[in-house]
Enzyme design. Structure first.
Site, mmCIF file in Angstrom:
data_model
loop_
_atom_site.group_PDB
_atom_site.id
_atom_site.type_symbol
_atom_site.label_atom_id
_atom_site.label_comp_id
_atom_site.label_asym_id
_atom_site.label_seq_id
_atom_site.Cartn_x
_atom_site.Cartn_y
_atom_site.Cartn_z
ATOM 1 C CG HIS A 117 4.425 17.238 16.454
ATOM 2 N ND1 HIS A 117 5.253 18.353 16.530
ATOM 3 C CD2 HIS A 117 4.695 16.433 15.474
ATOM 4 C CE1 HIS A 117 6.006 17.780 15.811
ATOM 5 N NE2 HIS A 117 6.118 16.892 14.849
ATOM 6 C CG ASP A 149 11.012 15.901 14.634
ATOM 7 O OD1 ASP A 149 10.775 14.344 13.992
ATOM 8 O OD2 ASP A 149 10.211 16.527 13.529
ATOM 9 C CG HIS A 177 8.300 19.422 11.885
ATOM 10 N ND1 HIS A 177 8.521 17.224 10.928
ATOM 11 C CD2 HIS A 177 7.440 20.150 10.951
ATOM 12 C CE1 HIS A 177 8.297 17.878 9.907
ATOM 13 N NE2 HIS A 177 7.093 19.019 9.527
ATOM 14 C CG ASP A 195 11.594 14.965 10.476
ATOM 15 O OD1 ASP A 195 12.812 14.909 10.997
ATOM 16 O OD2 ASP A 195 10.481 15.221 10.396
#
Length: 330
Positions: free
Chosen positions: A121, A156, A158, A243
């Site tokens: 990120h 991931d 996200h 995740d």
């Protein structure tokens, strides 16, 4: 093909017990690494390495904020992202370990950097989403100093907005991400395809809540693997965040630990290029099982994704991408 794990205890200097991204989650994940795995101690990246991706203002801002932290206390850069007095050094080791994994892959060995803080990120000028510096992006940029093409696969939960931003206009990096739609950081839509020379070299596949390993496997087999074979990268770097597991508290996808072994095996078999994996997210109790399945796949085991079919929404996305790839200007 041999494999190695790059990890160590240096990352505990960046820790806020009780925060989802704490040293406890890395300790739990490491339980999935076989006792006989070859472990390599992480090496420290340099500020010049960070500057391949990040602005000087961002680098110095994080370093200064860490220096101002009281011993044993955490300070927050934003509502999600903290630093401690030791975070800058820990982040340098995380970035350095990511580069070590890429180096080992370029030498013909699969390698998994199990590090923290995570990185995907972190934008060139901003820390966010638990990430201070973008480990994968820095390692990729450093690799491009000596090789032609790098593929980055981000599985991931996200979307890796920072990695996408770093290479959005490049035709030397193929960035592909599969993630849960509509959650943090709010990016990663199919319309985000790259710009300028990089148009068509960014592929995002956002999946709806409740998607499973069958959905991920369909995306990999019909979209990512054919594109990787077409792109012919010198190395494949994986933003390996687990995740998307069924028991992860931060999302609502339903992958099982062995699904990650299936995905890793598909990437191993997709191209002759070895894999360099770098840990991103993963906060559930089954995380160690997923790490174990991934390492087993690097060591030659193969897994079938969980039973059941992919969702209709996933099939529609895949059909659109399967036709689109013929227009990518490779």
């Amino acid at each position: 093909m041999p494999y190695s794990v790059v990890t160590g205890d240096l990352f505990s200097a960046h820790d806020a017990p009780g925060h989802p991204e704490s040293q406890a989650r890395l300790d739990a994940a490491l339980a999935g690494v076989p006792a006989d795995a070859r472990r390599i101690a992480p090496e420290r990246a340099t500020v010049d390495d960070l500057a391949l991706v990040h602005t000087e203002r961002h680098i110095e801002g994080v370093r200064s904020f860490c220096r101002e932290c009281p011993p044993g206390r955490a300070r927050y850069l934003d509502p999600d992202t903290y630093v401690t007095a030791g975070s800058f050094d820990a982040a340098l080791y995380a970035t350095g370990a990511a580069w070590q994994a890429v180096e080992r892959a370029l030498d013909g060995e699969h390698s998994f950097a199990l590090v923290r803080p995570p990185g995907h990120h972190a934008a060139p000028d901003r820390a966010m989403g638990f990430c201070l510096f973008n480990n994968v992006a820095v390692a990729t940029a450093k690799a491009l100093l000596s090789i032609g093409r790098v593929a980055v696969v981000d599985w991931d939960l996200h979307h890796g907005n920072g990695t996408e931003e770093a290479f959005y206009t490049s035709d030397r990096v193929f960035y592909c991400s599969v993630h849960q739609a509509g959650i943090f950081p709010g990016t990663g839509w199919p319309e985000e395809r790259g710009a300028g020379p990089g148009a068509g070299y960014t592929v995002n596949v956002p999946l709806v809540s409740g998607s499973t390993g069958a959905d991920y496997a369909l995306v990999f087999s019909r979209v990512f693997v054919p594109m990787l074979r077409w792109f012919e990268p010198d190395v494949v770097v994986v933003s390996a965040g687990q995740d998307a597991l069924f028991d992860d508290p931060l999302g609502s996808l339903l992958l099982l630990p062995e699904d990650f072994g299936a995905l890793a095996g598909m990437l191993v078999d997709a191209t002759p290029a070895p894999l360099a994996l770098v840990l991103e997210g993963g906060y559930g109790r089954s995380h160690a099982g997923a790490i174990g399945a991934i390492v087993a796949a690097l060591d030659g085991a193969r897994f079938n994704p969980a039973g059941g079919g992919a969702k209709a929404s996933t099939r529609h996305l895949v059909e659109a991408y399967a036709g689109r790839r013929h227009a990518v200007p490779l």
